[in-house]
Write an enzyme that holds these catalytic residues in place. Structure first.
Site: not given
Ligand code: NAP
Length: 531
Positions: A189, A247, A249, A269, A306, A398
């Site tokens: 995805k 977290r 997601g 992760e 990360c 975080e």
């Molecule tokens: P994200 O919101 O977790 O999204 C990552 C993927 O997972 C996207 O394809 C997203 O789809 C999907 N997803 C998220 N929530 C979901 C749910 N409830 N059900 C199904 N699919 C879901 O991460 P991001 O867009 O990269 O960044 C957002 C936040 O994530 C950042 O602000 C940060 O806090 C955190 N982050 C942390 C790390 C790390 O390494 N620790 C890395 C990147 C991001 P959609 O886009 O359609 O929601």
């Protein structure tokens, strides 16, 4: 290296077919200018998940039986084809993420080297985990059966690409490389933040699939939102999930996978604040050098790594004053840089405002301002004390971006108490001189319990891709602390052991036959060897 001419179609890649999405339209966006990038993409539908999963399942039987050389050569072709995209790819990455060209080139090299590393792992063969306990027919009171063990892939893997490493943790990143190496077809995805980059890399993988005559379902690329993501995780033909992101997601995918009639593992992760411990001798000797070095690590990738150092702990005193002063001065000099997308920038700003509003937290410095950058991220440095830190678990959360808190700790006992109170982390770092080794020896057993990687006299950002690295750790760093998402051990996530008992020789898989026809490392009656 030839540069491949690739025109973006805005479509999903389902097996050998281009399939247009039918849902919500979206575009890549240049976070520097806010400009919308062409072409338009559309979210896929449940029928697209169904088709990709069915093709992956069809491919599984053939792909998992590919010999080591075929699979390794396929991974190398994927790497060559991605390298061959040249500036077509690197320009698109920069346009979609704002990541500067030099860093994109470094990430590209890391991504293709990672694929080549997994090709070497596949050829070497110890990942097959071959073990043979020969029969002992005359053992008393019971004879011992002939037992032979090898590892096989779990089945098709769903990969959720990360936003912050559009190459190394995305369509052909570590999850995809390790799953393909294990013999698992992959359905990715794409992350909606870099659809054009995803399509370019996806086309390179698809071309390699065709070049090696592999079944088309070995790889598919879908675009979509949460509904599509959950449909993918809950499809019965998907047998494991790799994820890097938030977290919230990661936990949503873990919950969806656990609620399936047949639950599957999710290797997510998620979130880590990567604590750094500055011990007294280190502060005495080099406080003024440590300050700018910390800020350089914190602001790498606009803090969107990360492994970004979000918390620093040290015993209060002159050395810590000098460190905070030098870090604050360096941070004030940092320029605003574009964050990956508006959502991440808004989440960062909200996180900084949350810290600003706390009475027990004081601002030390902010980075420069620049209103011309659409998704600009301004670095932020805060300070609090150890007692306040222990009283407020929210200070461990975080803030994804270049924000960090220095914690003034009372004494060594409080430093150890804090180390014991921390959540799971990808990394924990110690700065120490030989004078500090008594304190460090007390801290280390606590740190190895919470972190996947313990760093000495360095900074956590910058993850080496190799055999000995761990990029993992207890929750919330990951959902599966027994493994790593970076490095060659990552292949183990998608494998499981099977034992063959008293199986006729001509029915045994090649890696378990007498005479070791594949020439791989095997443990025979407990002894490792290649005989
Ligand atoms: P994200 O919101 O977790 O999204 C990552 C993927 O997972 C996207 O394809 C997203 O789809 C999907 N997803 C998220 N929530 C979901 C749910 N409830 N059900 C199904 N699919 C879901 O991460 P991001 O867009 O990269 O960044 C957002 C936040 O994530 C950042 O602000 C940060 O806090 C955190 N982050 C942390 C790390 C790390 O390494 N620790 C890395 C990147 C991001 P959609 O886009 O359609 O929601």
């Amino acid at each position: 290296m030839t540069v491949q001419d690739v025109t973006l179609s805005g479509q999903q890649l389902i097996g050998a077919q281009d399939v247009p999405g039918t849902g919500e339209e979206f575009h890549g966006v240049d976070p520097r200018s806010g400009e919308r990038l062409e072409p338009a993409y559309r979210f896929g539908a449940p029928a697209d998940v169904e088709r990709a999963a069915a093709l992956a399942w069809d491919a599984f039987g053939t792909y998992r039986e590919t010999d080591q050389e075929t699979r390794a050569a396929f991974l190398e072709t994927v790497a060559d084809r991605i390298d061959g995209l040249g500036t077509t790819l690197t320009d698109r990455v920069t346009a979609e993420t704002g990541i500067p060209e030099a860093r994109v080139k470094g990430e590209l090299a890391r991504t293709t080297n990672q694929l080549r590393l997994f090709a070497r792992v596949v050829r070497e063969g110890s990942w097959l985990g071959a073990r043979i306990d020969p029969a002992i027919p005359d053992r008393t009171p019971l004879p011992r059966p002939d037992l032979r063990q090898r590892k096989i892939p779990l089945g098709p893997v769903a990969v959720f690409a990360a936003s912050n490493f559009p190459l190394a943790f995305s369509v052909a990143g570590g999850d995809t490389a390790s799953a393909l190496a294990a013999g698992a077809p992959v359905v990715v995805k794409a992350h909606p933040s870099h659809p054009g980059t995803s399509e370019l890399v996806g086309r390179a993988i698809r071309a390699a699939v065709a070049e090696h005559g592999l079944p088309e379902g070995t790889f598919s690329l879908l675009h979509g939102g949460r509904e599509l993501g959950i449909a993918l995780v809950t499809d019965p033909r998907i047998r494991a999930v790799g994820f890097t992101g938030s977290r919230q997601g990661g936990l949503a995918l873990v919950a969806a996978a656990a609620a399936r009639p047949v639950p599957i593992p999710v290797y997510a992760e998620m979130s880590s604040v990567n604590p750094v411990f500055l011990l007294p001798g280190a502060l005495r000797e080099k406080a003024k050098d440590l300050g700018p070095a910390y800020v350089a690590s914190l602001t790498t990738g606009v803090g969107q790594l990360c492994t970004s150092p979000g918390l620093v702990f040290a015993i209060d005193g002159d050395g810590l004053d000098a460190f905070v002063e030098s870090a604050g001065a360096a941070l004030q000099e940092t320029a605003v840089a574009p964050m990956l997308n508006p959502g991440i920038q808004q989440a960062y700003d909200a996180g900084v405002r949350r810290l600003e509003a706390l009475d027990e937290v004081a601002e030390v410095a902010r980075g420069g301002e620049d209103q011309t950058i659409a998704c600009g991220g301004r670095a932020a440095l805060f300070v609090t004390d150890g007692t306040a830190f222990l009283a407020n678990p929210a200070l461990q959360e975080e803030v994804f971006g270049a924000a960090s808190i220095v914690v003034r700790v009372r004494d060594q006992a409080q430093l150890v108490e804090i180390a014991e109170s921390l959540e799971g982390q990808l990394t924990a770092t110690v700065h120490a001189t030989p004078d500090d080794h008594g304190e460090a020896a007390e801290l280390l057993p606590k740190l190895e319990l919470i972190a996947g990687r313990v760093v000495f006299n360095g900074w956590p950002t910058g993850v080496e891709v190799g055999h000995a690295v761990v990029h993992g750790g207890p929750f919330p760093a990951t959902s599966a602390p027994a493994t790593t998402s970076v490095g060659t051990r990552a292949i183990e996530r998608f494998l499981r052991p099977v034992s063959y008992q008293d199986t006729p020789a001509d029915l045994l898989p090649a890696e378990l036959r007498d005479g070791n026809p594949l020439g791989i490392w095997r443990r025979v009656d407990g002894e490792l060897g290649r005989d």
